[in-house]
Motif scaffolding. Structure first.
Motif, PDB file in Angstrom:
ATOM      1  N   UNK A  60      -8.818  -5.684   4.172  1.00 14.69           N
ATOM      2  CA  UNK A  60      -9.261  -4.371   4.645  1.00 14.69           C
ATOM      3  C   UNK A  60      -8.215  -3.772   5.578  1.00 14.69           C
ATOM      4  N   UNK A  61      -7.694  -4.596   6.491  1.00  9.47           N
ATOM      5  CA  UNK A  61      -6.674  -4.116   7.427  1.00  9.47           C
ATOM      6  C   UNK A  61      -5.433  -3.630   6.680  1.00  9.47           C
ATOM      7  N   UNK A  62      -5.039  -4.383   5.669  1.00 10.97           N
ATOM      8  CA  UNK A  62      -3.871  -3.997   4.865  1.00 10.97           C
ATOM      9  C   UNK A  62      -4.114  -2.662   4.166  1.00 10.97           C
ATOM     10  N   UNK A  63      -5.295  -2.498   3.599  1.00 14.45           N
ATOM     11  CA  UNK A  63      -5.613  -1.263   2.888  1.00 14.45           C
ATOM     12  C   UNK A  63      -5.696  -0.073   3.833  1.00 14.45           C
ATOM     13  N   UNK A  64      -6.272  -0.274   5.008  1.00 16.04           N
ATOM     14  CA  UNK A  64      -6.356   0.816   5.984  1.00 16.04           C
ATOM     15  C   UNK A  64      -4.949   1.277   6.383  1.00 16.04           C
ATOM     16  N   UNK A  86      -7.181   3.454  -8.427  1.00 15.83           N
ATOM     17  CA  UNK A  86      -6.455   2.424  -9.179  1.00 15.83           C
ATOM     18  C   UNK A  86      -5.606   1.569  -8.240  1.00 15.83           C
ATOM     19  N   UNK A  87      -5.037   2.182  -7.221  1.00 16.17           N
ATOM     20  CA  UNK A  87      -4.254   1.423  -6.243  1.00 16.17           C
ATOM     21  C   UNK A  87      -5.166   0.499  -5.439  1.00 16.17           C
ATOM     22  N   UNK A  88      -6.306   1.014  -5.023  1.00 15.74           N
ATOM     23  CA  UNK A  88      -7.287   0.194  -4.305  1.00 15.74           C
ATOM     24  C   UNK A  88      -7.728  -0.983  -5.177  1.00 15.74           C
ATOM     25  N   UNK A  89      -8.101  -0.703  -6.429  1.00 18.24           N
ATOM     26  CA  UNK A  89      -8.603  -1.740  -7.324  1.00 18.24           C
ATOM     27  C   UNK A  89      -7.539  -2.786  -7.607  1.00 18.24           C
ATOM     28  N   UNK A  90      -6.296  -2.352  -7.809  1.00 16.48           N
ATOM     29  CA  UNK A  90      -5.204  -3.299  -8.057  1.00 16.48           C
ATOM     30  C   UNK A  90      -5.018  -4.229  -6.864  1.00 16.48           C
ATOM     31  N   UNK A  91      -5.146  -3.684  -5.663  1.00 19.72           N
ATOM     32  CA  UNK A  91      -4.942  -4.486  -4.459  1.00 19.72           C
ATOM     33  C   UNK A  91      -6.071  -5.498  -4.269  1.00 19.72           C
ATOM     34  N   UNK A  92      -7.327  -5.046  -4.384  1.00 20.40           N
ATOM     35  CA  UNK A  92      -8.441  -5.962  -4.116  1.00 20.40           C
ATOM     36  C   UNK A  92      -8.597  -7.021  -5.206  1.00 20.40           C
ATOM     37  N   UNK A  93      -8.059  -6.749  -6.391  1.00 17.34           N
ATOM     38  CA  UNK A  93      -8.145  -7.743  -7.458  1.00 17.34           C
ATOM     39  C   UNK A  93      -6.898  -8.624  -7.545  1.00 17.34           C
ATOM     40  N   UNK A  94      -5.718  -8.033  -7.353  1.00 17.15           N
ATOM     41  CA  UNK A  94      -4.502  -8.751  -7.715  1.00 17.15           C
ATOM     42  C   UNK A  94      -3.516  -8.992  -6.579  1.00 17.15           C
ATOM     43  N   UNK A 124      -6.895  -2.037 -13.507  1.00 18.71           N
ATOM     44  CA  UNK A 124      -7.246  -0.976 -12.554  1.00 18.71           C
ATOM     45  C   UNK A 124      -7.482   0.360 -13.248  1.00 18.71           C
ATOM     46  N   UNK A 125      -8.546   1.034 -12.856  1.00 17.63           N
ATOM     47  CA  UNK A 125      -8.897   2.335 -13.436  1.00 17.63           C
ATOM     48  C   UNK A 125      -8.843   3.416 -12.365  1.00 17.63           C
ATOM     49  N   UNK A 126      -8.710   4.645 -12.827  1.00 10.07           N
ATOM     50  CA  UNK A 126      -8.860   5.800 -11.949  1.00 10.07           C
ATOM     51  C   UNK A 126     -10.284   6.319 -12.087  1.00 10.07           C
ATOM     52  N   UNK A 127     -10.808   6.923 -11.026  1.00  9.02           N
ATOM     53  CA  UNK A 127     -12.151   7.504 -11.072  1.00  9.02           C
ATOM     54  C   UNK A 127     -12.069   9.014 -10.873  1.00  9.02           C
ATOM     55  N   UNK A 128     -13.018   9.711 -11.471  1.00 10.47           N
ATOM     56  CA  UNK A 128     -13.075  11.163 -11.329  1.00 10.47           C
ATOM     57  C   UNK A 128     -14.509  11.626 -11.482  1.00 10.47           C
ATOM     58  N   UNK A 180     -11.798  -8.017  -2.101  1.00  9.74           N
ATOM     59  CA  UNK A 180     -11.089  -9.256  -2.355  1.00  9.74           C
ATOM     60  C   UNK A 180     -11.980 -10.431  -2.704  1.00  9.74           C
ATOM     61  N   UNK A 181     -13.291 -10.271  -2.523  1.00 10.96           N
ATOM     62  CA  UNK A 181     -14.223 -11.366  -2.785  1.00 10.96           C
ATOM     63  C   UNK A 181     -15.075 -11.144  -4.028  1.00 10.96           C
ATOM     64  N   UNK A 182     -15.020  -9.951  -4.598  1.00  9.40           N
ATOM     65  CA  UNK A 182     -15.854  -9.654  -5.757  1.00  9.40           C
ATOM     66  C   UNK A 182     -15.004  -9.098  -6.894  1.00  9.40           C
TER      67      UNK A 182
END
Length: 396
Positions: free
Chosen positions: A28-32, A43-51, A184-188, A308-310
């Motif tokens: 979370x700190x890294x993402x903030x 997609x950037x958020x999803x890539x980070x929390x998954x990979x 990773x997907x984009x949302x709209x 990162x946990x789900x």
């Protein structure tokens, strides 16, 4: 931690232990920090929390497969699924394809264990079994599981790579089970079928938790909305309100990279995943799209809980997959439901033989239930699809 622990249906998600909690807080700190200049693409958020290699769900090896874990894939449910892949391997070899199998994203290693065991029993082992795995933690777990389960002479045929550039390929069969849904997907948000209404959904931080932020669409999203509308055609139900949706921006580059790595070598590629056609994916009544999260075998729809946990996944639009694959130079043999595919192999005959060989009612019931879970419409039979691609070899 960022986010409520309540699922959309109202149940409470289990509380992570202290080590997992610390890991998620670090992510979370890294993402903030990444959001210092404003919201980031989903997609950037999803890539980070998954990979993310240290904190991500897959990258760090946080993922738990199988019963009691976060989710169960078809190979974890039943060896009958892998029997179907063994059937395809026999067909590939009889057609003269190269003597190698490539598995993309091997999960726990269950599919590889069962497939190599089946093929060893039949005397049809490939000369090489390659696993493309981008997570070092998962690659290590897979190696330990395979080393323990397989005879040394079988295990020695297996090799891991972490990038397409490392692939030494002379043709054969490629298998990707539940790979596309975790990209990773984009949302709209939009009024389905009306590209001029589209707005991009970004990820921001409100001081307490991650949250959605609206932004103007970029050129890629505008083009995607128009493409989706064309594929939907006249089949869309008029929308009564704006809905959320997703698209995979990595399909074209992913298939292009695969095509380059396989180029000139005759190959059959099997994609197994859950999804549907475009008009179903972007139905007007899917107000929250198809995004789904899994934590300790519980499903919910909040991607901001326990980063990162789900697991986070989205349904696969197989029409978009087909378009991307064709653009990269693959021939597409079509899409079938998992039930249609499996019933078209020799697996039903093998199941029948196994049932006849069992003297105990409990064993017969277990085997029958395993097969039903793979083919019944209310289980995996219709929700999961199978697409076969072909890469032609060089001629002349």
């Amino acid at each position: 931690m960022s986010g409520s622990t309540a699922g959309r249906e109202g149940f409470e998600l289990p509380t992570p232990n202290e080590a997992d909690r610390a890991k998620s807080l670090a992510l979370i700190e890294l993402l903030v920090e990444r959001m210092a200049d404003g919201p980031i693409p989903f997609a950037e958020y999803m890539a980070c929390v998954l990979y993310h290699p240290r904190y991500g769900y897959y990258g760090s090896g946080q993922v738990a497969f199988g019963p009691g874990g976060d989710f169960v894939t078809a190979p974890e449910r039943s060896r009958f699924f892998t029997e179907g892949i063994a059937y395809e391997w026999r067909q590939a070899r009889e057609a003269g394809l190269g003597d190698a199998i490539l598995e993309i994203g091997a999960g726990s290693g269950r599919l590889a264990i069962d497939l190599m065991t089946i093929l060893a029993e039949e005397g049809r082992l490939p000369a090489r079994y390659l696993i493309l795995e981008i997570s070092p933690a998962l690659a290590e777990r897979q190696a330990n599981n395979l080393r323990e389960a397989l005879p040394t002479e079988v295990f020695e045929r297996i090799r891991w790579i972490d990038d397409w550039s490392e692939l030494d390929w002379d043709g054969g069969m490629v298998v990707a089970n539940e790979v596309l849904d975790a990209m990773p997907v984009e949302r709209f948000r939009w009024w389905p079928g009306k590209p001029d209404t589209v707005e991009r959904l970004m990820v921001g931080f409100d001081g307490q938790r991650f949250c959605w932020r609206s932004a103007r669409p970029d050129a890629r999203l505008r083009d995607t909305a128009e493409s989706i509308t064309r594929r939907i055609g006249e089949g869309i139900v008029p929308a009564r309100m704006e809905v959320s949706a997703e698209y995979n921006p990595e399909l074209e580059p992913w298939f292009a990279e695969m095509a380059e790595a396989l180029s000139g070598k005759e190959s059959w590629i099997y994609l197994f995943d859950y999804g549907s056609h475009t008009a179903d994916i972007y139905r007007a009544d899917r107000d929250e799209g198809t995004l789904k999260c899994h934590y300790r075998h519980l499903a919910h729809e909040d991607p901001f809980v326990y980063p990162g946990l789900q697991d986070i996944t989205a349904w696969v639009d197989f029409e978009a997959v087909e378009a991307a694959a064709r653009a990269a130079g693959f021939a597409v043999d079509g899409v079938r439901s998992q039930a249609q595919w499996l019933l078209g192999t020799d697996v039903p005959r093998r199941v029948e033989a196994l049932l006849l060989a069992q003297s105990g009612m409990a064993d017969q019931t277990r085997l029958a239930q395993e097969f039903r879970e793979l083919v019944m419409p209310t289980e995996m039979g219709e929700r999961f699809r199978v697409m076969r691609l072909r890469m032609a070899g060089e001629t002349g």
